[in-house]
Motif scaffolding. Sequence first.
Motif, PDB file in Angstrom:
ATOM      1  N   GLN A 143       0.826  -1.203   0.000  1.00  0.00           N
ATOM      2  CA  GLN A 143       0.000   0.000   0.000  1.00  0.00           C
ATOM      3  C   GLN A 143       0.867   1.262   0.000  1.00  0.00           C
ATOM      4  O   GLN A 143       0.599   2.233  -0.707  1.00  0.00           O
ATOM      5  CB  GLN A 143      -0.921  -0.007   1.237  1.00  0.00           C
ATOM      6  CG  GLN A 143      -1.817   1.199   1.356  1.00  0.00           C
ATOM      7  CD  GLN A 143      -2.814   1.310   0.215  1.00  0.00           C
ATOM      8  OE1 GLN A 143      -3.157   0.284  -0.400  1.00  0.00           O
ATOM      9  NE2 GLN A 143      -3.261   2.511  -0.081  1.00  0.00           N
ATOM     10  N   ARG A 146       2.212   1.601  -3.394  1.00  0.00           N
ATOM     11  CA  ARG A 146       1.209   2.139  -4.312  1.00  0.00           C
ATOM     12  C   ARG A 146       1.005   3.646  -4.084  1.00  0.00           C
ATOM     13  O   ARG A 146       0.914   4.428  -5.035  1.00  0.00           O
ATOM     14  CB  ARG A 146      -0.124   1.393  -4.118  1.00  0.00           C
ATOM     15  CG  ARG A 146      -0.161   0.027  -4.768  1.00  0.00           C
ATOM     16  CD  ARG A 146      -1.591  -0.481  -4.827  1.00  0.00           C
ATOM     17  NE  ARG A 146      -2.158  -0.653  -3.515  1.00  0.00           N
ATOM     18  CZ  ARG A 146      -2.085  -1.768  -2.782  1.00  0.00           C
ATOM     19  NH1 ARG A 146      -1.425  -2.821  -3.261  1.00  0.00           N
ATOM     20  NH2 ARG A 146      -2.653  -1.833  -1.599  1.00  0.00           N
ATOM     21  N   GLU A 147       0.923   4.047  -2.822  1.00  0.00           N
ATOM     22  CA  GLU A 147       0.749   5.464  -2.522  1.00  0.00           C
ATOM     23  C   GLU A 147       1.936   6.283  -3.019  1.00  0.00           C
ATOM     24  O   GLU A 147       1.777   7.390  -3.549  1.00  0.00           O
ATOM     25  CB  GLU A 147       0.562   5.659  -1.020  1.00  0.00           C
ATOM     26  CG  GLU A 147      -0.747   5.101  -0.486  1.00  0.00           C
ATOM     27  CD  GLU A 147      -0.875   5.239   1.011  1.00  0.00           C
ATOM     28  OE1 GLU A 147       0.132   5.653   1.639  1.00  0.00           O
ATOM     29  OE2 GLU A 147      -1.942   4.917   1.560  1.00  0.00           O
ATOM     30  N   GLN A 149       3.905   5.449  -5.494  1.00  0.00           N
ATOM     31  CA  GLN A 149       3.823   5.487  -6.952  1.00  0.00           C
ATOM     32  C   GLN A 149       2.766   6.487  -7.409  1.00  0.00           C
ATOM     33  O   GLN A 149       2.974   7.244  -8.369  1.00  0.00           O
ATOM     34  CB  GLN A 149       3.518   4.089  -7.495  1.00  0.00           C
ATOM     35  CG  GLN A 149       4.677   3.102  -7.341  1.00  0.00           C
ATOM     36  CD  GLN A 149       4.294   1.702  -7.764  1.00  0.00           C
ATOM     37  OE1 GLN A 149       3.110   1.362  -7.835  1.00  0.00           O
ATOM     38  NE2 GLN A 149       5.299   0.870  -8.035  1.00  0.00           N
ATOM     39  N   GLU A 150       1.629   6.491  -6.706  1.00  0.00           N
ATOM     40  CA  GLU A 150       0.585   7.450  -7.054  1.00  0.00           C
ATOM     41  C   GLU A 150       1.056   8.887  -6.820  1.00  0.00           C
ATOM     42  O   GLU A 150       0.765   9.793  -7.606  1.00  0.00           O
ATOM     43  CB  GLU A 150      -0.682   7.176  -6.243  1.00  0.00           C
ATOM     44  CG  GLU A 150      -1.381   5.884  -6.626  1.00  0.00           C
ATOM     45  CD  GLU A 150      -2.546   5.576  -5.708  1.00  0.00           C
ATOM     46  OE1 GLU A 150      -2.735   6.352  -4.727  1.00  0.00           O
ATOM     47  OE2 GLU A 150      -3.252   4.577  -5.925  1.00  0.00           O
ATOM     48  N   GLN A 153       3.398   9.778  -9.541  1.00  0.00           N
ATOM     49  CA  GLN A 153       2.643  10.042 -10.765  1.00  0.00           C
ATOM     50  C   GLN A 153       1.947  11.404 -10.683  1.00  0.00           C
ATOM     51  O   GLN A 153       1.887  12.137 -11.666  1.00  0.00           O
ATOM     52  CB  GLN A 153       1.609   8.935 -10.996  1.00  0.00           C
ATOM     53  CG  GLN A 153       0.892   9.041 -12.326  1.00  0.00           C
ATOM     54  CD  GLN A 153       1.817   8.866 -13.510  1.00  0.00           C
ATOM     55  OE1 GLN A 153       2.674   7.982 -13.497  1.00  0.00           O
ATOM     56  NE2 GLN A 153       1.676   9.720 -14.517  1.00  0.00           N
ATOM     57  N   GLN A 154       1.426  11.712  -9.506  1.00  0.00           N
ATOM     58  CA  GLN A 154       0.774  13.006  -9.324  1.00  0.00           C
ATOM     59  C   GLN A 154       1.773  14.143  -9.509  1.00  0.00           C
ATOM     60  O   GLN A 154       1.464  15.176 -10.131  1.00  0.00           O
ATOM     61  CB  GLN A 154       0.133  13.079  -7.936  1.00  0.00           C
ATOM     62  CG  GLN A 154      -0.649  14.365  -7.686  1.00  0.00           C
ATOM     63  CD  GLN A 154      -1.260  14.409  -6.308  1.00  0.00           C
ATOM     64  OE1 GLN A 154      -0.949  13.574  -5.457  1.00  0.00           O
ATOM     65  NE2 GLN A 154      -2.126  15.373  -6.083  1.00  0.00           N
ATOM     66  N   ASP A 157       2.539  14.423 -13.116  1.00  0.00           N
ATOM     67  CA  ASP A 157       1.418  14.990 -13.873  1.00  0.00           C
ATOM     68  C   ASP A 157       1.169  16.458 -13.532  1.00  0.00           C
ATOM     69  O   ASP A 157       0.523  17.169 -14.302  1.00  0.00           O
ATOM     70  CB  ASP A 157       0.139  14.184 -13.612  1.00  0.00           C
ATOM     71  CG  ASP A 157       0.183  12.823 -14.285  1.00  0.00           C
ATOM     72  OD1 ASP A 157       0.997  12.654 -15.209  1.00  0.00           O
ATOM     73  OD2 ASP A 157      -0.585  11.928 -13.881  1.00  0.00           O
TER      74      ASP A 157
END
Length: 779
Positions: A143, A146-147, A149-150, A153-154, A157
């Motif tokens: 988790q 994933r956080e 990585q998110e 990505q944020q 972006d």
Amino acid sequence: MRPSSPSLTSLDNSSALAAAKQRIRELTEALDRAHQAEQQVESLNRLRDENPNPIVRIGANLQQQFANAAARRLGLGMARAEQVHTQRQLRTGVQAALAQGAEHREVVIVGARIFDVCIVPFEQGSYANLYFSDVTEREAARQQLREHQEFMQQVLDTIPTVVFVRDTEQKLVFQNQAMLNLVEASPFAKPVPPTPESLAEVARYAAIDTQVRATGQEMAREESFTLADDSTSWFYTVKRPLRRSDGSVHVLGVSTDITDLKRAQQTLERSEKQYRDLMHYGQALIGTCDMQGTVLSVNPALAKLLREAPAAMPGMSVTAHMLPEDRDAFADYLTRIAASGEEEGVLRVVPRGTEELRYLLYHNFVVREPGQAPYIVSHAHDITERVLAGKEMKRAKLAAEAAVQARENFLANMSHEIRTPMNGVLGVANLLAKTPLTPEQQEYLRIIRSSGQHLLAVLNDVLDMAKITSGKLELSIASFNLCDSMQQAVQPLALQAQEKGIAFEGTPLRVSCPYPVVQGDAHRLNQILINLVSNAIKFTPTGGRVKVEGELLSETADTLTIQFRVTDTGMGMQPDVIARIFESFTQAYADTTRLFGGTGLGLSISRALVEQMNGSLTVESTPGQGSCFAFTLPLPKATLADATMATDVLDTGALHGVRVLLVEDNDINRMVASWTMQAWGVVVTEAESGPEGLEQFEQQEFDLVLMDIQMPGMSGLEAVALIRAHPEPARAHLPVLALTANAFRTDHLRYLAAGMDDCLAKPFEEAELYAKLVQLLTR
């Protein structure tokens, strides 16, 4: 039966014993094996119970058959609702595993713990074993990953920087939002084929990617990118090789949008080029020097003016091209500009190899930038022609002023030489008119007086025009009744029109303006109207008509705007004549002077007077039908109490017994003035010169002095200065009336400043002389 033999019996017993022993051994071994097996089973049971991970067996009937200690502890720690939910989840998983005959996995969450449950079916036993693995930490790590990585990505972006990864086939295997937006704005997002320019750009990108993969080196360069709207964006792109685990090499690209910077850079480059062009091609003289006056740079225009090579001037002193007498002041200039930061003026320079003097109008500034020494920027223009023209203009101005002064002197002398005898002619005519005359003598006298007045009018016109052209015509502002003043001015002309057989009509100003009291120069206003009406009568034949109208056009709290119109039924004028009718010494036609007389100055003087009063004079004319002259004036209002009207009534008793000293060198003028005053009862003492007048002044007392200005020897101004210097105050302040043939107002002001109390121009009217004497004696 025959009994066994002892040997056989013994043999049989031994065999039986051996067999028994063997059996005992076998049983003992079987017992040991069973005991060992029991120990192994107990060991396995202990192993299951000692296993920290829960293990559960559920039969085909979905009933629990076994649970180790860890499983039992897990169940005891669960709430009832949680137990029911977990049992249903596990039974569903067991059904799936038994039905599929294969392993099945379930993720079970118990409180804050997460278990990966492996369900292994056993078809022969018709049950399934459930092996629980606590993956709480692993899932937490996943988790967190994933956080992270998110988050990454944020970040990718969110940043405006374009980030992308392309494989060996030039396909995008990763792109952030900025890259996605760029692709969507590109021509490749359109349904139409991309342009050759866009394809060429893509080919350049691919070539750089290939070079990065081949060399394994980072490459950075500026790249253009054409958008779908045909606009061009610029990016600074850094590309690096990105090696993957399978051995392939991708290309990581990071592009920063530098479009605004590129445009600013292009603008700056254009500005720098324009600045260089300005410096190179501009005609302004531009240069820089340090604070000690050493040249740092010059533009070609300045170098050309100084006849120097631009590259040779840096290092020179600014004083190298200055005049020797100006070099000493240059140090003071450097001190001033260092203190003030700005200096302007005119610099004289001499180009190399010449004696030519050039004048430069400069405006210099001190530039102070952090981290560098201050310097002076000079911007100058060559004003040599202007300076020379100014000198020539000054010389011409002095010559013009001398010519004007000479003209004024000539006019003053002419005025004096004409007015002096004219005063005698008209004065004697006035005296003669008081004597008994025959009708024939009266006609002769009328001709003399008319001719004299005409000559005086011509002289006055010439003098007025001279004053106007030299800008010395001044207005005498006073309060008066405009309607009464104009009526009195026109009244003699009405009689003249009637004598000529011309119908004379009028509309008085008081019809539209019940309160026509204004401030202005009544004499000049009358002069304008008299000029216009006189011309109308002059050019209107017998039987014609002349009409004079006064009208109030508008009124404010402070101003009356009035208009006077003079209309005649005379000969009229052609358009080309109207265009030049107001020019000096201009008549409507060549024979006008011969037929009608006049100098051609009346209309010029009238227009100049009207314009000086902030008004306008216009004319409309039709050949053969007549003309209409109109002038419009704004005049300030005045109160009735301020308005004064002159009177021609002579009270001869007011001057009876008054002692007057008459100083006049001209015998005729002295006789005219003396006889005129004696008729009023004045006691006149005559003197032919200034010294004789002063002698008479010292010998007896007088009430007033009538002093001529221009006399041989001692002038009237010199004589009055000595009178004002008399030790007795009463006699020093004796009223003195200047009698002068000079009609210029500046002359009158000069006489008043010299000590005269008032001035009377020759030839004078008896009423005017009488009024001035009474005014001086009663002040």
